[in-house]
Scaffold this active site. Sequence first.
Site, PDB file in Angstrom:
ATOM      1  N   ASP A  51      -0.003   2.199   8.615  1.00 29.85           N
ATOM      2  CA  ASP A  51      -0.530   1.430   9.743  1.00 29.85           C
ATOM      3  C   ASP A  51       0.344   1.495  10.996  1.00 29.85           C
ATOM      4  O   ASP A  51      -0.133   1.187  12.092  1.00 29.85           O
ATOM      5  CB  ASP A  51      -0.711  -0.039   9.344  1.00 29.85           C
ATOM      6  CG  ASP A  51      -1.662  -0.213   8.179  1.00 29.85           C
ATOM      7  OD1 ASP A  51      -2.515   0.667   7.978  1.00 29.85           O
ATOM      8  OD2 ASP A  51      -1.536  -1.219   7.453  1.00 29.85           O
ATOM      9  N   GLY A  65       0.827  -1.203   0.000  1.00 34.23           N
ATOM     10  CA  GLY A  65       0.000   0.000   0.000  1.00 34.23           C
ATOM     11  C   GLY A  65       0.860   1.252   0.000  1.00 34.23           C
ATOM     12  O   GLY A  65       1.880   1.312   0.691  1.00 34.23           O
ATOM     13  N   ARG A 116       0.425  -5.230  -6.468  1.00 33.92           N
ATOM     14  CA  ARG A 116       0.451  -6.546  -5.854  1.00 33.92           C
ATOM     15  C   ARG A 116       1.094  -7.510  -6.847  1.00 33.92           C
ATOM     16  O   ARG A 116       0.931  -7.387  -8.058  1.00 33.92           O
ATOM     17  CB  ARG A 116      -0.967  -7.021  -5.522  1.00 33.92           C
ATOM     18  CG  ARG A 116      -1.753  -6.039  -4.648  1.00 33.92           C
ATOM     19  CD  ARG A 116      -1.147  -5.899  -3.273  1.00 33.92           C
ATOM     20  NE  ARG A 116      -1.899  -4.948  -2.444  1.00 33.92           N
ATOM     21  CZ  ARG A 116      -1.530  -4.567  -1.229  1.00 33.92           C
ATOM     22  NH1 ARG A 116      -0.418  -5.051  -0.700  1.00 33.92           N
ATOM     23  NH2 ARG A 116      -2.256  -3.698  -0.552  1.00 33.92           N
ATOM     24  N   ASP A 133       2.698  -0.517  11.897  1.00 30.54           N
ATOM     25  CA  ASP A 133       2.666  -1.858  12.489  1.00 30.54           C
ATOM     26  C   ASP A 133       3.906  -2.687  12.165  1.00 30.54           C
ATOM     27  O   ASP A 133       3.874  -3.914  12.232  1.00 30.54           O
ATOM     28  CB  ASP A 133       1.420  -2.606  12.018  1.00 30.54           C
ATOM     29  CG  ASP A 133       1.396  -2.832  10.509  1.00 30.54           C
ATOM     30  OD1 ASP A 133       2.224  -2.223   9.794  1.00 30.54           O
ATOM     31  OD2 ASP A 133       0.549  -3.612  10.033  1.00 30.54           O
ATOM     32  N   ARG A 137      -5.417  -1.575   9.439  1.00 27.80           N
ATOM     33  CA  ARG A 137      -5.375  -3.031   9.321  1.00 27.80           C
ATOM     34  C   ARG A 137      -5.573  -3.654  10.694  1.00 27.80           C
ATOM     35  O   ARG A 137      -6.611  -3.447  11.315  1.00 27.80           O
ATOM     36  CB  ARG A 137      -4.068  -3.478   8.645  1.00 27.80           C
ATOM     37  CG  ARG A 137      -4.162  -4.836   8.001  1.00 27.80           C
ATOM     38  CD  ARG A 137      -2.969  -5.173   7.161  1.00 27.80           C
ATOM     39  NE  ARG A 137      -1.713  -5.146   7.889  1.00 27.80           N
ATOM     40  CZ  ARG A 137      -0.570  -5.620   7.408  1.00 27.80           C
ATOM     41  NH1 ARG A 137      -0.531  -6.138   6.195  1.00 27.80           N
ATOM     42  NH2 ARG A 137       0.533  -5.565   8.131  1.00 27.80           N
ATOM     43  N   THR A 162       4.415   2.486   5.593  1.00 25.24           N
ATOM     44  CA  THR A 162       3.011   2.096   5.721  1.00 25.24           C
ATOM     45  C   THR A 162       2.319   3.033   6.694  1.00 25.24           C
ATOM     46  O   THR A 162       2.909   3.424   7.709  1.00 25.24           O
ATOM     47  CB  THR A 162       2.861   0.642   6.220  1.00 25.24           C
ATOM     48  OG1 THR A 162       1.492   0.382   6.560  1.00 25.24           O
ATOM     49  CG2 THR A 162       3.713   0.388   7.451  1.00 25.24           C
ATOM     50  N   ASP A 167       4.911  -4.976   5.897  1.00 23.92           N
ATOM     51  CA  ASP A 167       5.272  -6.320   6.314  1.00 23.92           C
ATOM     52  C   ASP A 167       5.478  -7.255   5.124  1.00 23.92           C
ATOM     53  O   ASP A 167       6.484  -7.983   5.045  1.00 23.92           O
ATOM     54  CB  ASP A 167       4.182  -6.862   7.243  1.00 23.92           C
ATOM     55  CG  ASP A 167       4.490  -8.257   7.757  1.00 23.92           C
ATOM     56  OD1 ASP A 167       3.923  -9.218   7.199  1.00 23.92           O
ATOM     57  OD2 ASP A 167       5.275  -8.399   8.695  1.00 23.92           O
TER      58      ASP A 167
END
Length: 322
Positions: free
Chosen positions: A129, A13, A74, A131, A173, A127, A105
Amino acid sequence: MSLKRIAILTSGGDAPGMNAAVRAVTRKAIFHGLEVFGVYNGYQGLINGDLVQLNLGSVGDIIQRGGTFLRSARCPEFRTEEGRAKAVVNLKKFEIDALVVVGGDGSYRGAQKLTGLGFPTIGLPGTIDNDIPGTDYTIGFDTALNTALEAIDKIRDTASSHERTYVIEVMGRDAGDIALYAGLAGGAESILVPERPEDLKEVLNRIQSGVNRGKKHSIVIVAEGAGRAQDVGDEIAKETGLDTRVTVLGHVQRGGAPTAADRVLASRMGAYAIDILLEGKQGRVVGVRGGKMVDLDIDEALDENKHELDLEILELSKQLSI
C-alpha cells in the site's frame, strides 16, 4: 543491550520482497556472529512459540520468491495483554534479545506494544500500500505497482480493439499510491484516489472530451479506498451510453516475484536493521528518504501523518490526459 540472538517475523498482508528482507536480516546478523530465529505465522507464532533457528541455507533461494516463507496470520489474541505476555514469555524462553518485525501499520503497532513492555524491536515497512509513516517507499509497493501496470496495459489492448471504456480497481487500502503511479504510467484518462476525492462529473467530462475529439476508448483507475469501481462504471455507462466494463484486480497485486527495486530496498532495509541493533538502538522503524536509509522512534513514526500522496503527480496525470 547485549545482543547475541535475534528473531524475525512477517505480519499482516504479505508483500513481494518480504523474503528478501528476511534473507538480509538473517545473513547480515550471521555475518556479525549473531544467531537468528524465524517466527512462523507472525504474532500468532510468538504466542505459540513457533520459532525455528535459521542458518545461511534457510534463506537461500528465496530472494526471488513472492509472499513470505515465514507465513503470516491475523492474531486477535496479540491485541490483548494476556496474548502479548505469552509472546514475551516465549521470546525469553528462546533467549531472544531483539525482534525484527516486517509488516504494515498494524504490525508496527504490535512492535510498539512489545517495546512498551521493555522488549527491543525494530520495524521494517512491508506492505504494497505504500502507506507507512517515515519512509518514501515500502517493501512490495514497486512490485504491486508493476503488476497493476501490466494488467492496465493488457486491458488497454482489448479496450482499443472493442472501443470500450474500462474502469479498473486497484488495491491500496486507504492510500492511492498504486492507483496514482499505475494510472500515470498507464496513460489513464482519470485516476480516483481517496486523498483527493473528485466529482464524477469531472471524470465524465474528461471522457466525453475524448469522445468529441475522436477517441475510441478510455481507462479510469479507481483506488479501492476511493470507492467501488462497479459504481463508477455503472455511472459512466448510464450518463454517457458508452460500452463500459469493470475489472477488479484484487489480490493478484500481492503476489509474484519481487522487482529488482523491491529486492534491493528489502535487502538494504534488512541489513540496516541489524546495523542499528548493533548500535544499541531499539524501538525504531527503518525507512528510506531521498534514497538514504533512516530510522525513527516507533512512537514518533506512528504519530506522524500517513504517507502523503504526491498531488503534483495527480495534477500531471490530468494535464497529460486531455
